[in-house]
Design an enzyme around this catalytic site. Structure first.
Site, short mmCIF file in Angstrom:
data_model
loop_
_atom_site.label_atom_id
_atom_site.label_comp_id
_atom_site.label_asym_id
_atom_site.label_seq_id
_atom_site.Cartn_x
_atom_site.Cartn_y
_atom_site.Cartn_z
N LYS A 60 2.26 -3.28 6.76
CA LYS A 60 2.64 -3.32 5.33
C LYS A 60 4.15 -3.08 5.19
O LYS A 60 4.83 -3.76 4.43
CB LYS A 60 1.86 -2.27 4.52
CG LYS A 60 0.39 -2.58 4.36
CD LYS A 60 0.15 -3.88 3.61
CE LYS A 60 -1.33 -4.20 3.46
NZ LYS A 60 -1.58 -5.52 2.86
N SER A 101 0.83 -1.21 0.00
CA SER A 101 0.00 0.00 0.00
C SER A 101 0.86 1.26 0.00
O SER A 101 1.94 1.27 0.57
CB SER A 101 -0.90 -0.02 1.24
OG SER A 101 -1.47 1.25 1.46
N TYR A 104 -1.80 -0.58 10.95
CA TYR A 104 -2.10 -1.22 9.65
C TYR A 104 -0.96 -0.89 8.67
O TYR A 104 -0.37 -1.80 8.07
CB TYR A 104 -3.43 -0.73 9.11
CG TYR A 104 -3.53 -0.87 7.60
CD1 TYR A 104 -3.33 0.23 6.77
CD2 TYR A 104 -3.75 -2.11 7.02
CE1 TYR A 104 -3.37 0.09 5.39
CE2 TYR A 104 -3.79 -2.25 5.65
CZ TYR A 104 -3.60 -1.14 4.83
OH TYR A 104 -3.61 -1.28 3.47
C1 WQD Z 1 -9.96 8.76 1.22
C2 WQD Z 1 -10.23 10.24 1.44
C3 WQD Z 1 -10.60 10.82 3.74
C4 WQD Z 1 -14.34 8.63 4.22
C5 WQD Z 1 -6.91 3.96 3.35
C6 WQD Z 1 -5.64 3.21 3.68
C7 WQD Z 1 -5.06 2.65 2.42
C8 WQD Z 1 -6.09 1.77 1.79
C9 WQD Z 1 -7.29 2.62 1.40
C10 WQD Z 1 -6.63 -0.48 2.38
C11 WQD Z 1 -9.52 10.79 2.67
C12 WQD Z 1 -11.86 11.08 2.90
C13 WQD Z 1 -13.17 9.16 3.69
C14 WQD Z 1 -15.42 9.49 4.55
C15 WQD Z 1 -14.12 11.37 3.83
N1 WQD Z 1 -6.46 0.76 2.72
N2 WQD Z 1 -13.08 10.50 3.51
N3 WQD Z 1 -15.27 10.84 4.34
O1 WQD Z 1 -7.58 6.79 4.17
O2 WQD Z 1 -6.81 7.43 1.80
O3 WQD Z 1 -6.58 5.07 2.57
O4 WQD Z 1 -7.82 3.16 2.63
O5 WQD Z 1 -6.43 -1.02 1.34
O6 WQD Z 1 -3.92 1.89 2.72
O7 WQD Z 1 -4.70 4.10 4.22
O8 WQD Z 1 -8.84 5.98 2.12
O9 WQD Z 1 -11.21 6.03 1.44
O10 WQD Z 1 -10.66 6.13 3.92
O11 WQD Z 1 -10.19 8.10 2.47
O12 WQD Z 1 -14.01 12.60 3.66
O13 WQD Z 1 -16.50 9.08 5.05
O14 WQD Z 1 -11.63 10.42 1.68
O15 WQD Z 1 -10.43 11.86 4.69
O16 WQD Z 1 -9.13 12.12 2.40
P1 WQD Z 1 -7.43 6.45 2.74
P2 WQD Z 1 -10.29 6.50 2.52
#
Ligand code: WQD
Length: 340
Positions: A154, A125, A150
């Site tokens: 990785k 990741s 997490y």
């Molecule tokens: C994306 C953006 C949030 C939810 C994580 C892990 C990565 C992978 C993918 C597993 C961010 C914003 C999110 C919401 C929001 N994990 N958001 N409202 O955190 O970039 O990555 O998930 O495979 O390794 O680190 O993904 O989809 O949670 O967030 O505003 O209800 O959307 O703040 O900017 P993230 P995400």
């Protein structure tokens, strides 16, 4: 060629199984169904007309895993997806993450050596980069201290694999560092299936659009970005799945330069949360109820990939757009009720 896919009933795993079968590979799946539904197996069969072999198994159970490998000889390669992946949960329960993600990996690697399985693709990741100083992030960018257990699993997993293949020269591994996987298969028969309240943006967004959730919380609009919301590199899960086939073939054809290689697998483009929201409404004509709230702890401000290494060396690049992914996610969300 026979490929073992661990976590093959999960989101990225199931899409990769479809692409493997489309390319004529024989697939056997191990999954403990802790974060996936067995009905996905039927969906895979509906798409490819081939039902993959499947064994429900916890990779942390060494003896059970050894019995599996005794029974299933002539496996040519392994793609290892099985791991816990919720950032927030890993902060609350770090030992669960270290125990599961690292012990399962080591059990697999031990059996690779014992049964002379030479090719290993690892699901890594972009979280290993933390908040990069410079963007876009390349494979040479500094690995920073993980901002969650997490993410740390990785980083540690990549180190374990690197040390392991260096002590067993005949073994090879490629780690694929995913950016943000989104979207679903165009058939709407497989897709992201979060159990409980979704952590990730797109499933929360589509569940809000369909009325399961009241409103989408946008975590912060005070970042140093064009519209203040955070930026990520959103890659269609089918493009991501195809990268695994390319990585396997690179090892089968002995084209890898080192016996441990890693690649950034993204689109090379960054989009903000509000841009994603706007694109979703444009492509689906569905209004999404959202509210700007404070930042989510542990989030980084912006990250997107420099994919030139994967483009050049793997001869792989994304073909599907953000809008393709959002439309496919929406079609999948609407179809879930018919499937489960
Ligand atoms: C994306 C953006 C949030 C939810 C994580 C892990 C990565 C992978 C993918 C597993 C961010 C914003 C999110 C919401 C929001 N994990 N958001 N409202 O955190 O970039 O990555 O998930 O495979 O390794 O680190 O993904 O989809 O949670 O967030 O505003 O209800 O959307 O703040 O900017 P993230 P995400």
């Amino acid at each position: 060629m026979k490929i073992l896919v661990t976590g093959g009933i999960g989101y990225i795993g199931s899409h990769t199984v479809v692409e493997l079968q489309n390319k004529g590979f024989e697939v056997i799946i191990i999954d403990n169904l802790s974060n996936s539904k067995i009905e996905i197996l039927d969906s895979i069969e509906k798409i490819t007309k081939i039902k993959p072999a499947f064994e429900k198994l916890d990779l942390c159970k060494k003896e059970k895993l050894d019995e599996f490998f005794k029974k299933h000889k002539n496996i040519d390669g392994i793609i290892h997806f099985a791991a816990y992946k919720a950032v927030g949960e890993s902060v609350e329960n770090p030992l669960k993450y270290y125990q599961n993600n690292l012990v399962s990996l080591m059990n697999i690697l031990e059996n690779m050596k014992k049964y002379k399985i030479k090719n290993f693709v690892f699901s890594s990741s972009c979280t290993v980069y933390g908040q990069p100083e410079k963007l876009p992030v390349t494979e040479k960018s500094e690995i920073q201290k993980a901002n969650s257990p997490y993410g740390n699993t990785k980083q540690i997993s990549e180190e374990i694999i690197s040390d392991f293949v260096h002590s067993n020269e005949e073994l090879k591994s490629i780690a694929l560092r995913y950016f943000n996987p989104i979207g679903a298969h165009k058939s709407a028969l497989i897709g992201e299936l979060p159990i409980g309240v979704p952590n990730n943006l797109i499933p929360f967004l589509t569940q809000t659009a369909i009325g399961i959730r009241k409103e989408l919380k946008v975590f912060g609009n005070d970042y140093d970005t064009t519209d203040g919301s955070a930026i990520r590199d959103y890659i269609h899960v089918v493009d991501l799945a195809k990268a695994h086939i390319v990585a396997l073939k690179r090892m089968f054809e002995n084209k890898n330069e080192k016996n441990f290689e890693y690649f950034n697998i993204g689109t090379g483009k960054g989009n903000s949360v509000l841009e994603v929201l706007e694109a979703f409404e444009e492509v689906t004509k569905v209004k999404v109820n959202y509210k700007i709230v404070e930042r989510r702890e542990g989030d980084i401000e912006k990250i997107f990939a420099d994919t030139s290494f994967a483009n050049k060396v793997l001869k792989w690049k994304t073909k599907l757009s953000l809008k393709d992914a959002l439309l496919h996610s929406w079609n999948w969300e609407k179809n879930i009720l018919n499937l489960f």
